[in-house]
Design a protein around this motif. Structure first.
Motif, PDB file in Angstrom:
ATOM      1  N   PRO A 152      34.802  -1.944 -16.348  1.00  0.00           N
ATOM      2  CA  PRO A 152      36.164  -1.486 -16.106  1.00  0.00           C
ATOM      3  C   PRO A 152      36.562  -1.692 -14.649  1.00  0.00           C
ATOM      4  O   PRO A 152      35.709  -1.716 -13.752  1.00  0.00           O
ATOM      5  N   ALA A 153      37.866  -1.810 -14.413  1.00  0.00           N
ATOM      6  CA  ALA A 153      38.391  -1.895 -13.049  1.00  0.00           C
ATOM      7  C   ALA A 153      38.810  -0.511 -12.559  1.00  0.00           C
ATOM      8  O   ALA A 153      38.469  -0.080 -11.465  1.00  0.00           O
ATOM      9  N   LEU A 154      39.528   0.206 -13.413  1.00  0.00           N
ATOM     10  CA  LEU A 154      40.076   1.516 -13.057  1.00  0.00           C
ATOM     11  C   LEU A 154      40.392   2.264 -14.343  1.00  0.00           C
ATOM     12  O   LEU A 154      40.992   1.708 -15.262  1.00  0.00           O
ATOM     13  N   PHE A 155      39.978   3.528 -14.413  1.00  0.00           N
ATOM     14  CA  PHE A 155      40.321   4.379 -15.551  1.00  0.00           C
ATOM     15  C   PHE A 155      41.612   5.136 -15.265  1.00  0.00           C
ATOM     16  O   PHE A 155      41.919   5.501 -14.125  1.00  0.00           O
ATOM     17  N   PHE A 156      42.352   5.431 -16.330  1.00  0.00           N
ATOM     18  CA  PHE A 156      43.435   6.404 -16.240  1.00  0.00           C
ATOM     19  C   PHE A 156      43.445   7.223 -17.520  1.00  0.00           C
ATOM     20  O   PHE A 156      42.815   6.867 -18.518  1.00  0.00           O
ATOM     21  N   GLY A 157      44.141   8.361 -17.480  1.00  0.00           N
ATOM     22  CA  GLY A 157      44.177   9.258 -18.628  1.00  0.00           C
ATOM     23  C   GLY A 157      43.161  10.367 -18.488  1.00  0.00           C
ATOM     24  O   GLY A 157      42.186  10.258 -17.745  1.00  0.00           O
ATOM     25  N   GLY A 158      43.406  11.469 -19.227  1.00  0.00           N
ATOM     26  CA  GLY A 158      42.490  12.592 -19.131  1.00  0.00           C
ATOM     27  C   GLY A 158      42.515  13.181 -17.732  1.00  0.00           C
ATOM     28  O   GLY A 158      43.549  13.223 -17.058  1.00  0.00           O
ATOM     29  N   GLU A 159      41.363  13.595 -17.249  1.00  0.00           N
ATOM     30  CA  GLU A 159      41.279  14.227 -15.927  1.00  0.00           C
ATOM     31  C   GLU A 159      40.817  13.206 -14.893  1.00  0.00           C
ATOM     32  O   GLU A 159      39.841  13.415 -14.176  1.00  0.00           O
ATOM     33  N   ASP A 160      41.539  12.101 -14.807  1.00  0.00           N
ATOM     34  CA  ASP A 160      41.132  11.063 -13.868  1.00  0.00           C
ATOM     35  C   ASP A 160      41.375  11.533 -12.440  1.00  0.00           C
ATOM     36  O   ASP A 160      42.193  12.420 -12.174  1.00  0.00           O
TER      37      ASP A 160
END
Length: 302
Positions: free
Chosen positions: A145-153
């Motif tokens: 992955p490059a970057l996560f988003f969503g949830g408690e990011d």
């Protein structure tokens, strides 16, 4: 027939989303963790087993009934005696323990564009961990992955926190892209790869390629702010992070993250591995972001 999945950090961020998905499918989940007393969001349905990096045999015993190991273990930055070199060694010991235990498959979370030649310890360390996994000979999937988003990011939330409070927002000079993936899409991909037997390396990226400034502007619009954006050097961005640290009690951005973004290491031309578009998600969820600071130090070092 259900399988047993071990997740390193099932009570953490991406591991929690994966654990929830696997449990919903009737799979058995255990977690290996450095925080065995962290609050359990699953009401005891996930067995807790501590890391034993100092004893590979004991760690192998903890994995004796495991079919698939999902590894999310890593450190975002060095702190309190924890180093990238140590994280590489610990990862190698974890893979050795999995091999001894007869784990069928490892699904490993890496990063886009790792390289042993990189002068950035985060990216070179990730490359060495990938090689350690390949050296075991075990069936594996390496997800980048490059970057996560969503949830408690952490990253997107904290950008929103800053935008809510600052009239001026610095953006590193230059046009740098990134391919964010929703944390639930990552869980779907991890589950699918757990069922496979083919050893693969995949970029785990979402359907949109965004310039960093474009992403920040989307977040600003979502939280109802219109700050003045100014171009700053990488050095100025790092200085601002250091000045912010006493205010939030945390590391907002690291040198490797600034350099990695500037070098285009968070970009990928690979096909999308997720369905959720950041631009649509931020319009739906953005208003709730940035109400409080999400502390990386609080999650992993305290």
């Amino acid at each position: 027939m259900s399988r047993t999945h071990a997740i390193t950090g099932a009570f953490g961020y991406s591991g929690r989303h994966l654990a929830a998905r696997l449990l919903s499918k009737g799979e058995r989940v255990v977690t290996l963790t450095g925080h065995p007393h962290r609050p359990d969001p699953f009401g005891g349905r996930v067995a807790v087993r501590p890391f034993r990096f100092d004893d590979v045999g004991a760690m192998a015993a903890s994995l004796a009934d495991v079919d698939v190991l999902h590894n999310t273990y890593w450190i975002r930055f060095e702190h309190g005696g924890r180093t990238f070199a140590q994280a590489v060694e610990n990862s190698s010991r974890l893979f050795e323990a999995a091999a001894r235990a007869g784990v069928r498959r490892i699904v490993h979370t890496s990063i886009t564009n790792p390289s042993v030649e990189s002068r950035l310890p985060y990216f070179s360390g990730k490359a060495r961990v990938e090689q350690a996994l390949k050296d075991t000979g075990l069936s594996h999937a390496i997800l980048r992955p490059a970057l996560f988003f969503g949830g408690e990011d952490v990253l997107v939330n904290n950008i929103a926190w800053l935008l809510r409070r600052l009239p001026v927002f610095g953006v590193v000079a230059g046009s740098y892209g990134l391919r964010p993936i929703h944390v639930d899409d990552m869980a779907v991909l991890s589950e699918a790869q757990a069922a496979s037997s083919e050893s693969v390396t995949l970029d785990a990226v979402g359907p949109e390629s965004l310039a960093y400034r474009e992403l920040v502007q989307m977040v600003a619009a979502a939280v109802g702010r219109r700050p003045r954006f100014v171009r700053v050097s990488r050095g100025m961005m790092l200085l601002a992070s250091r000045l912010l640290r006493p205010v939030v009690g945390d590391v907002s951005i690291t040198p490797d993250e600034i350099e990695g973004l500037s070098q285009g290491l968070l970009e990928s031309s690979a096909p999308s591995a997720g369905r959720t578009r950041f631009s649509e998600w931020i319009r739906r969820e953005g208003a709730a972001l940035g109400q409080s600071w999400a502390s990386e130090l609080g999650r992993h070092f305290r």
